[in-house]
Motif scaffolding. Structure first.
Motif, PDB file in Angstrom:
ATOM      1  N   SER A   1      33.146  33.067  30.536  1.00 48.08           N
ATOM      2  CA  SER A   1      31.953  32.693  29.769  1.00 48.08           C
ATOM      3  C   SER A   1      30.682  33.119  30.482  1.00 48.08           C
ATOM      4  CB  SER A   1      31.942  31.182  29.520  1.00 48.08           C
ATOM      5  OG  SER A   1      31.763  30.469  30.738  1.00 48.08           O
ATOM      6  N   GLY A   2      30.646  32.986  31.822  1.00 50.44           N
ATOM      7  CA  GLY A   2      29.469  33.427  32.568  1.00 50.44           C
ATOM      8  C   GLY A   2      29.248  34.917  32.457  1.00 50.44           C
ATOM      9  N   ALA A   3      30.333  35.692  32.538  1.00 49.88           N
ATOM     10  CA  ALA A   3      30.206  37.140  32.383  1.00 49.88           C
ATOM     11  C   ALA A   3      29.756  37.506  30.975  1.00 49.88           C
ATOM     12  CB  ALA A   3      31.543  37.806  32.708  1.00 49.88           C
ATOM     13  N   THR A   4      30.267  36.810  29.981  1.00 52.07           N
ATOM     14  CA  THR A   4      29.867  37.079  28.596  1.00 52.07           C
ATOM     15  C   THR A   4      28.387  36.796  28.379  1.00 52.07           C
ATOM     16  OG1 THR A   4      32.085  36.494  27.838  1.00 52.07           O
ATOM     17  CG2 THR A   4      30.336  36.513  26.187  1.00 52.07           C
ATOM     18  N   ILE A   5      27.899  35.698  28.968  1.00 49.04           N
ATOM     19  CA  ILE A   5      26.475  35.375  28.858  1.00 49.04           C
ATOM     20  C   ILE A   5      25.624  36.473  29.472  1.00 49.04           C
ATOM     21  CG2 ILE A   5      24.701  33.816  29.752  1.00 49.04           C
ATOM     22  CD1 ILE A   5      26.680  31.536  29.315  1.00 49.04           C
ATOM     23  N   ALA A   6      26.051  36.997  30.633  1.00 46.04           N
ATOM     24  CA  ALA A   6      25.307  38.074  31.283  1.00 46.04           C
ATOM     25  C   ALA A   6      25.304  39.335  30.422  1.00 46.04           C
ATOM     26  CB  ALA A   6      25.900  38.363  32.653  1.00 46.04           C
ATOM     27  N   VAL A   7      26.463  39.684  29.859  1.00 42.32           N
ATOM     28  CA  VAL A   7      26.562  40.890  29.029  1.00 42.32           C
ATOM     29  C   VAL A   7      25.671  40.766  27.801  1.00 42.32           C
ATOM     30  CG1 VAL A   7      28.117  42.236  27.586  1.00 42.32           C
ATOM     31  CG2 VAL A   7      28.867  41.504  29.846  1.00 42.32           C
ATOM     32  N   GLN A   8      25.795  39.648  27.089  1.00 43.31           N
ATOM     33  CA  GLN A   8      24.998  39.461  25.878  1.00 43.31           C
ATOM     34  C   GLN A   8      23.515  39.329  26.203  1.00 43.31           C
ATOM     35  OE1 GLN A   8      26.025  39.641  22.760  1.00 43.31           O
ATOM     36  NE2 GLN A   8      28.143  39.995  23.356  1.00 43.31           N
ATOM     37  N   GLY A   9      23.208  38.604  27.294  1.00 45.81           N
ATOM     38  CA  GLY A   9      21.803  38.429  27.664  1.00 45.81           C
ATOM     39  C   GLY A   9      21.141  39.727  28.059  1.00 45.81           C
ATOM     40  N   TYR A  10      21.824  40.527  28.875  1.00 46.24           N
ATOM     41  CA  TYR A  10      21.234  41.796  29.311  1.00 46.24           C
ATOM     42  C   TYR A  10      21.042  42.747  28.129  1.00 46.24           C
ATOM     43  CZ  TYR A  10      20.355  45.813  32.343  1.00 46.24           C
ATOM     44  OH  TYR A  10      19.780  46.893  32.975  1.00 46.24           O
ATOM     45  N   SER A  11      22.022  42.818  27.263  1.00 45.53           N
ATOM     46  CA  SER A  11      21.917  43.714  26.108  1.00 45.53           C
ATOM     47  C   SER A  11      20.816  43.272  25.157  1.00 45.53           C
ATOM     48  CB  SER A  11      23.258  43.781  25.377  1.00 45.53           C
ATOM     49  OG  SER A  11      24.280  44.236  26.235  1.00 45.53           O
ATOM     50  N   SER A  12      20.782  41.969  24.861  1.00 47.02           N
ATOM     51  CA  SER A  12      19.792  41.460  23.905  1.00 47.02           C
ATOM     52  C   SER A  12      18.376  41.554  24.461  1.00 47.02           C
ATOM     53  CB  SER A  12      20.108  40.013  23.537  1.00 47.02           C
ATOM     54  OG  SER A  12      21.399  39.910  22.967  1.00 47.02           O
ATOM     55  N   LEU A  13      18.205  41.140  25.712  1.00 49.04           N
ATOM     56  CA  LEU A  13      16.874  41.207  26.319  1.00 49.04           C
ATOM     57  C   LEU A  13      16.439  42.651  26.543  1.00 49.04           C
ATOM     58  CD1 LEU A  13      17.227  38.304  28.918  1.00 49.04           C
ATOM     59  CD2 LEU A  13      15.968  38.264  26.763  1.00 49.04           C
ATOM     60  N   GLY A  14      17.427  43.539  26.804  1.00 52.11           N
ATOM     61  CA  GLY A  14      17.086  44.941  26.983  1.00 52.11           C
ATOM     62  C   GLY A  14      16.529  45.576  25.726  1.00 52.11           C
ATOM     63  N   ASN A  15      16.880  45.052  24.564  1.00 47.42           N
ATOM     64  CA  ASN A  15      16.368  45.604  23.304  1.00 47.42           C
ATOM     65  C   ASN A  15      14.862  45.412  23.153  1.00 47.42           C
ATOM     66  OD1 ASN A  15      18.915  46.455  22.482  1.00 47.42           O
ATOM     67  ND2 ASN A  15      19.367  44.511  21.448  1.00 47.42           N
ATOM     68  N   ILE A  16      14.338  44.409  23.835  1.00 48.45           N
ATOM     69  CA  ILE A  16      12.881  44.180  23.764  1.00 48.45           C
ATOM     70  C   ILE A  16      12.216  44.471  25.113  1.00 48.45           C
ATOM     71  CG2 ILE A  16      13.034  42.512  21.889  1.00 48.45           C
ATOM     72  CD1 ILE A  16      12.920  40.276  23.925  1.00 48.45           C
ATOM     73  N   GLY A  17      12.959  45.103  26.022  1.00 43.44           N
ATOM     74  CA  GLY A  17      12.373  45.564  27.270  1.00 43.44           C
ATOM     75  C   GLY A  17      12.166  44.521  28.342  1.00 43.44           C
ATOM     76  N   VAL A  18      12.874  43.391  28.275  1.00 40.77           N
ATOM     77  CA  VAL A  18      12.707  42.340  29.291  1.00 40.77           C
ATOM     78  C   VAL A  18      14.065  41.977  29.893  1.00 40.77           C
ATOM     79  CG1 VAL A  18      10.564  41.358  28.394  1.00 40.77           C
ATOM     80  CG2 VAL A  18      12.764  40.615  27.451  1.00 40.77           C
ATOM     81  N   GLU A  19      14.907  42.979  30.167  1.00 40.02           N
ATOM     82  CA  GLU A  19      16.222  42.699  30.733  1.00 40.02           C
ATOM     83  C   GLU A  19      16.143  42.069  32.113  1.00 40.02           C
ATOM     84  OE1 GLU A  19      15.121  47.005  31.466  1.00 40.02           O
ATOM     85  OE2 GLU A  19      15.195  45.637  29.751  1.00 40.02           O
ATOM     86  N   ALA A  20      14.953  42.122  32.742  1.00 40.51           N
ATOM     87  CA  ALA A  20      14.787  41.474  34.043  1.00 40.51           C
ATOM     88  C   ALA A  20      14.961  39.964  33.946  1.00 40.51           C
ATOM     89  CB  ALA A  20      13.407  41.797  34.617  1.00 40.51           C
TER      90      ALA A  20
END
Length: 283
Positions: A82-101
């Motif tokens: 679940s932690g890895a899934t949160i990281a994958v989804q979070g990085y991808s989703s936040l990366g779409n608006i340029g705030v993957e940091a």
């Protein structure tokens, strides 16, 4: 007149009977839960060896389950995924608006408040809870519980309350492992797989990880453990109908406990965080 009305409206009569039966079942469960909790002190003081045995069995498993480490490994792997899934989804989703940091913030926020408690609760229901229901159900249909009563040993504190206390004690190290695994998985996926700077991730993670949220998360896990053990011990203790009845009791208990996990998460979140979430994002 009552007979005439009953014959005239059979559907109304059936609905009334089902409602009455549901009300009786709810009251029966409430009395069972109160009785089980009321015996807690006696279970701790009089049945120490049984409680310790159950703690070891809950944590490391018994029989074939002990080979893979029991509940410890199962809950650890579930929260790791679940932690890895949160990281994958979070990085991808936040990366779409340029705030993957902000993936570190995402992991610190979601893991503690939602993901880890819910996943740990599901793991407990599927391992500890289902095993307790099957054990007590098998004892009930083989009349072992009646034999204990005949020998003068009260079955409620010896069989039910000891399991509730054992689950309450075992959840603390189990949930500690679950939280750590979720944090490590989120960082590994973000830094190693996606290549984000470890310093950036750690900065946002530590900035938005609120220590009190971790304490509230542990409280939520403890409440889940108590509710899950009470539900599963009730269905196991009251099982009937032979081996098929035990299987049905396990299925009903798992279904009820999964619903309880979500309800506890909702109520605790509303009680602690309210409508605002006690969260401010500003720069």
């Amino acid at each position: 007149m009552a007979i005439a009305m009953t014959g005239k409206f059979p559907r109304t009569r059936r609905v009334g009977q089902r409602f009455s039966g549901s009300t009786d079942s709810f009251g029966e469960q409430a009395v069972f839960y109160w009785t089980a909790l009321r015996w807690s002190w006696r279970a701790v003081t009089h049945y120490k060896k049984e409680t310790l045995r159950l703690i070891a069995e809950i944590s490391m498993g018994s029989g074939a389950l002990a080979v893979i480490g029991g509940t410890v490994v199962i809950v650890g792997f579930l929260t790791l995924a679940s932690g890895a899934t949160i990281a994958v989804q979070g990085y991808s989703s936040l990366g779409n608006i340029g705030v993957e940091a902000l993936t570190g913030f995402f992991a610190a926020f979601i893991n503690v408040r939602i993901a880890s408690p819910v996943i740990a609760g599901i793991g407990l229901a599927a391992t500890i809870g289902a095993g307790s229901t099957a054990q007590l159900g098998a004892m009930r249909i083989s009349e072992e519980i009646d034999a204990l009563e005949v020998m003068g040993i009260p079955s409620m504190p010896y069989l039910v309350t000891t399991r509730v206390v054992a689950g309450l004690i075992a959840i603390i190290p189990l949930y500690s492992l679950a939280v750590i695994m979720s944090f490590l998985a989120s960082r590994f996926a973000t830094v190693v797989i996606y290549g984000q700077s470890g310093g950036v991730y750690d900065h946002y993670f530590t900035t938005f990880l609120i220590p009190t949220d971790i304490l509230w998360s542990f409280l939520q896990a403890i409440l889940m453990a108590v509710v899950i053990m009470l539900i599963h011990t009730y269905y196991g203790y009251t099982a009937s109908g032979g081996p098929a009845g035990v299987g049905e009791a396990v299925g009903n208990a798992v279904r009820a406990s999964l619903i309880a996990v979500v309800v506890v998460t909702l109520l605790v979140s509303l009680a602690i965080y309210g409508g605002t979430g006690n969260f401010n994002l500003s720069g």
